[in-house]
Design a protein around this motif. Structure first.
Motif, short mmCIF file in Angstrom:
data_model
loop_
_atom_site.label_atom_id
_atom_site.label_comp_id
_atom_site.label_asym_id
_atom_site.label_seq_id
_atom_site.Cartn_x
_atom_site.Cartn_y
_atom_site.Cartn_z
N CYS A 30 -64.62 -81.91 18.03
CA CYS A 30 -64.67 -80.85 17.02
C CYS A 30 -64.41 -79.47 17.63
N LEU A 82 -61.71 -78.12 14.96
CA LEU A 82 -62.19 -77.26 13.88
C LEU A 82 -61.46 -75.93 13.86
N SER A 83 -61.46 -75.31 12.71
CA SER A 83 -60.86 -73.98 12.58
C SER A 83 -61.75 -72.93 13.25
N ALA A 101 -65.12 -72.17 11.62
CA ALA A 101 -66.18 -73.19 11.69
C ALA A 101 -66.84 -73.25 13.07
N LEU A 144 -70.54 -74.95 14.72
CA LEU A 144 -70.56 -75.90 15.84
C LEU A 144 -71.41 -75.37 16.98
N ARG A 163 -64.03 -72.30 23.00
CA ARG A 163 -63.82 -73.70 22.60
C ARG A 163 -64.06 -74.64 23.77
#
Length: 217
Positions: free
Chosen positions: A31, A35-36, A39, A43, A96
């Motif tokens: 994810c 995910l964008s 979002a 997370l 990320r």
């Protein structure tokens, strides 16, 4: 991790929790890339319990150092290639990567390597299960080695101290002074693990047994 003596398989609750945790970690790490951007805060909130429990079981300083180094190196590359306006995008990329790293770091701190290997062997070939379990168990060792190399390089006079890194010109020193020695150390460690597995005749039996800690029996 792998025992030659035959051991009866017992479906224990710790083993079941380990299998569930592996699935959860895999989904959360995926994810982090799928995910964008909007979002990602949700997370990060989901990763917070893992971060808190992992800091109690292991060292949080190591993962912070990895995040700081990754942020410096990625920011430098983006700065050289795309200019100052690309720095927010570089920070997002590193964020990320951090969200993808935290679940695996927590998994290696929460469960013993033999539990990871036993759970992974239920769905993967034994050799792949061994490689993945060994890789996850190396995460705490990587943190310790990185901190040790960093301290030794600072004692040697390398310009990578916190004060020296305030100057962007010193960021390039992180490669030859820290990242390359760490990579060499990990290559040596992987060779030692391969030699240890070979000397114990790992891979000669299609379904090797696994060591089970007393609390899991």
């Amino acid at each position: 991790m792998w025992a030659r003596r035959k051991i009866s398989v017992v479906e224990s609750q710790p083993g079941q929790w380990c299998g569930t945790a592996i699935i959860l970690v895999t989904v959360m790490s995926a994810c982090a890339f799928l995910l964008s951007d909007s979002a990602l805060p949700l997370l990060a909130l989901a990763n917070l319990p893992m971060l808190i429990q992992g800091s109690r079981l292991g060292s949080l300083k190591g993962i912070l150092v990895v995040f700081a180094l990754q942020l410096l190196m990625t920011s430098l590359f983006y700065l050289l290639l795309y200019g100052w306006q690309s720095l927010p995008q570089a920070a997002l990329v590193v964020f990320r990567l951090l969200l993808a790293l935290i679940p695996g770091w927590w998994l290696s701190a929460r469960f013993a390597p033999e539990q990871l290997g036993s759970s992974l062997a239920r769905v993967l070939p034994s050799k792949w299960a061994f490689v993945l379990a060994a890789t996850l168990s190396l995460l705490p060792h990587i943190q310790r080695e990185a901190m040790e190399i960093y301290r030794l390089q600072c004692l040697r006079g390398a310009p990578i101290t916190k004060r020296a890194l305030r100057n962007p010109k010193n960021w390039l020193e992180l490669g030859p002074c820290l990242l390359f020695p760490l990579l060499i150390e990990l290559m040596k460690l992987s060779r030692q693990q391969a030699l240890a597995a070979k000397s114990r005749h790992f891979g000669t039996h299609p379904k090797p047994t696994h060591w089970q800690a007393p609390e899991d029996l």
